[in-house]
Design a protein around this motif. Structure first.
Motif, PDB file in Angstrom:
ATOM      1  N   TYR A 200       1.009  -1.300  -0.101  1.00 23.52           N
ATOM      2  CA  TYR A 200      -0.061   0.051   0.134  1.00 23.52           C
ATOM      3  C   TYR A 200       0.994   1.195   0.092  1.00 23.52           C
ATOM      4  CZ  TYR A 200      -3.177   3.707   1.747  1.00 23.52           C
ATOM      5  OH  TYR A 200      -3.891   4.824   1.829  1.00 23.52           O
ATOM      6  N   ARG A 201       0.532   2.310  -0.992  1.00 21.03           N
ATOM      7  CA  ARG A 201       1.324   3.574  -1.041  1.00 21.03           C
ATOM      8  C   ARG A 201       0.188   4.571  -1.051  1.00 21.03           C
ATOM      9  NH1 ARG A 201       5.306   3.224  -5.903  1.00 21.03           N
ATOM     10  NH2 ARG A 201       3.710   2.204  -6.761  1.00 21.03           N
ATOM     11  N   LYS A 202       0.367   5.498  -0.005  1.00 23.19           N
ATOM     12  CA  LYS A 202      -0.628   6.520   0.106  1.00 23.19           C
ATOM     13  C   LYS A 202      -0.614   7.341  -0.889  1.00 23.19           C
ATOM     14  CE  LYS A 202      -0.677   7.285   5.507  1.00 23.19           C
ATOM     15  NZ  LYS A 202      -0.142   8.160   6.384  1.00 23.19           N
ATOM     16  N   THR A 203       0.412   7.805  -1.588  1.00 22.96           N
ATOM     17  CA  THR A 203       0.702   8.650  -2.673  1.00 22.96           C
ATOM     18  C   THR A 203       0.030   8.186  -3.989  1.00 22.96           C
ATOM     19  OG1 THR A 203       2.911   8.075  -3.002  1.00 22.96           O
ATOM     20  CG2 THR A 203       2.542   9.913  -1.454  1.00 22.96           C
ATOM     21  N   VAL A 204      -0.253   6.778  -4.118  1.00 23.33           N
ATOM     22  CA  VAL A 204      -0.587   6.120  -5.361  1.00 23.33           C
ATOM     23  C   VAL A 204      -1.835   5.484  -5.196  1.00 23.33           C
ATOM     24  CG1 VAL A 204       0.067   4.488  -7.070  1.00 23.33           C
ATOM     25  CG2 VAL A 204       1.962   5.792  -6.076  1.00 23.33           C
ATOM     26  N   PRO A 205      -2.996   6.272  -5.876  1.00 28.01           N
ATOM     27  CA  PRO A 205      -4.259   5.618  -5.874  1.00 28.01           C
ATOM     28  C   PRO A 205      -4.212   4.443  -6.663  1.00 28.01           C
ATOM     29  CG  PRO A 205      -4.241   7.491  -7.504  1.00 28.01           C
ATOM     30  CD  PRO A 205      -2.911   7.474  -6.854  1.00 28.01           C
ATOM     31  N   THR A 206      -5.302   3.490  -6.347  1.00 28.43           N
ATOM     32  CA  THR A 206      -5.710   2.295  -7.107  1.00 28.43           C
ATOM     33  C   THR A 206      -6.996   2.129  -7.707  1.00 28.43           C
ATOM     34  OG1 THR A 206      -6.303   0.697  -5.094  1.00 28.43           O
ATOM     35  CG2 THR A 206      -3.653   1.098  -5.786  1.00 28.43           C
ATOM     36  N   SER A 207      -7.204   1.481  -8.735  1.00 27.89           N
ATOM     37  CA  SER A 207      -8.557   1.154  -9.224  1.00 27.89           C
ATOM     38  C   SER A 207      -8.797  -0.271  -9.456  1.00 27.89           C
ATOM     39  CB  SER A 207      -8.569   1.953 -10.618  1.00 27.89           C
ATOM     40  OG  SER A 207      -8.244   3.426 -10.301  1.00 27.89           O
ATOM     41  N   TRP A 208     -10.277  -0.567  -9.828  1.00 29.21           N
ATOM     42  CA  TRP A 208     -10.352  -1.914 -10.205  1.00 29.21           C
ATOM     43  C   TRP A 208     -10.986  -1.844 -11.484  1.00 29.21           C
ATOM     44  CZ3 TRP A 208      -9.739  -6.443  -7.600  1.00 29.21           C
ATOM     45  CH2 TRP A 208      -9.095  -6.575  -6.325  1.00 29.21           C
ATOM     46  N   LEU A 209     -10.578  -3.021 -12.206  1.00 22.90           N
ATOM     47  CA  LEU A 209     -11.398  -3.127 -13.570  1.00 22.90           C
ATOM     48  C   LEU A 209     -11.823  -4.522 -13.572  1.00 22.90           C
ATOM     49  CD1 LEU A 209      -8.574  -1.740 -15.863  1.00 22.90           C
ATOM     50  CD2 LEU A 209     -10.691  -0.593 -15.246  1.00 22.90           C
ATOM     51  N   SER A 210     -12.875  -4.691 -14.474  1.00 21.46           N
ATOM     52  CA  SER A 210     -13.495  -5.878 -14.917  1.00 21.46           C
ATOM     53  C   SER A 210     -13.003  -6.183 -16.291  1.00 21.46           C
ATOM     54  CB  SER A 210     -14.846  -5.964 -14.836  1.00 21.46           C
ATOM     55  OG  SER A 210     -15.462  -7.299 -15.484  1.00 21.46           O
ATOM     56  N   LEU A 211     -12.342  -7.084 -16.844  1.00 19.38           N
ATOM     57  CA  LEU A 211     -11.728  -7.635 -17.972  1.00 19.38           C
ATOM     58  C   LEU A 211     -12.792  -9.024 -18.706  1.00 19.38           C
ATOM     59  CD1 LEU A 211      -9.530  -5.482 -17.257  1.00 19.38           C
ATOM     60  CD2 LEU A 211      -8.256  -6.495 -19.009  1.00 19.38           C
TER      61      LEU A 211
END
Length: 201
Positions: free
Chosen positions: A130-141
């Motif tokens: 986990y990095r506070k400064t880097v957001p994450t996202s979720w995708l469905s492929l």
């Protein structure tokens, strides 16, 4: 026909593969976790693969023609992945994934790609960094082919490295009702539908 020459019935299993488990029954390179640590069934083999660092649905069978049909990209069977990626993708990146990405000299087939709210999934062990400064996202492929490390290469190509990869469906088969590390046999209805979809019935 003698008893010894009778054909054994086909077996069809699904398994919720944990992270850090090889998609095979032996480890020639050491003492890593394999399918043998979870599935006490002999003479079944995975249809396709999930990399050691990927999780989710694995189909196993001793039905050779079905293995071929589901593994050969000519037949275009769908596989659905939920992918946690680094960063927040713009629409242009999503369109690139949908249209196909050039990987190792070959363009991937068009994919169905949608953004997801963070799904409720069992925690990964170990968790992603986990990095506070880097957001994450979720995708469905939803893909119609299964090349080596394809999803990871696709998201990296549009600037969003994959952090966590979970296969949640193969055709109509899903992880519903399975916990991480659990397996079960397909029901007769599931078997029938799978064989029909694969043009083997």
């Amino acid at each position: 026909m003698s008893r010894g020459s009778q054909k054994q019935p086909y077996r069809y299993l699904i398994f919720y593969k944990p992270y850090n488990v090889l998609s095979q029954f032996t480890d020639n390179g050491g003492d890593r976790a394999t399918l043998k640590d979870f599935i006490p069934v002999s003479d079944v083999y995975p249809v396709g693969r999930l990399d050691r660092d990927s999780e989710g649905l694995l189909l196993l069978t001793n039905h050779g023609r079905l293995q071929h049909r589901l593994s050969d990209p000519r037949y275009g069977h769908s596989r659905t992945y939920w992918v946690q990626i680094e960063g927040t993708p713009e629409e242009t990146a999503l369109q690139q994934l949908r249209q196909g990405i050039l990987i190792q000299g070959h363009r991937t087939r068009p994919a169905q790609v949608t953004q997801l709210k963070e799904p409720t999934m069992p925690p990964r062990n170990p968790p992603i960094r986990y990095r506070k400064t880097v957001p994450t996202s979720w995708l469905s492929l939803v893909l119609q082919e299964g090349r080596n490390r394809q999803v990871r290469r696709m998201t990296a190509a549009v600037g969003h490295p994959t952090l966590r990869l979970i296969r949640v469906a193969i055709e109509h088969l899903t992880l519903d009702g399975l916990r991480v590390g659990e397996w079960r046999s397909l029901t007769p209805d599931e078997q029938q539908r799978l064989l029909t979809e694969s043009a083997l019935n």
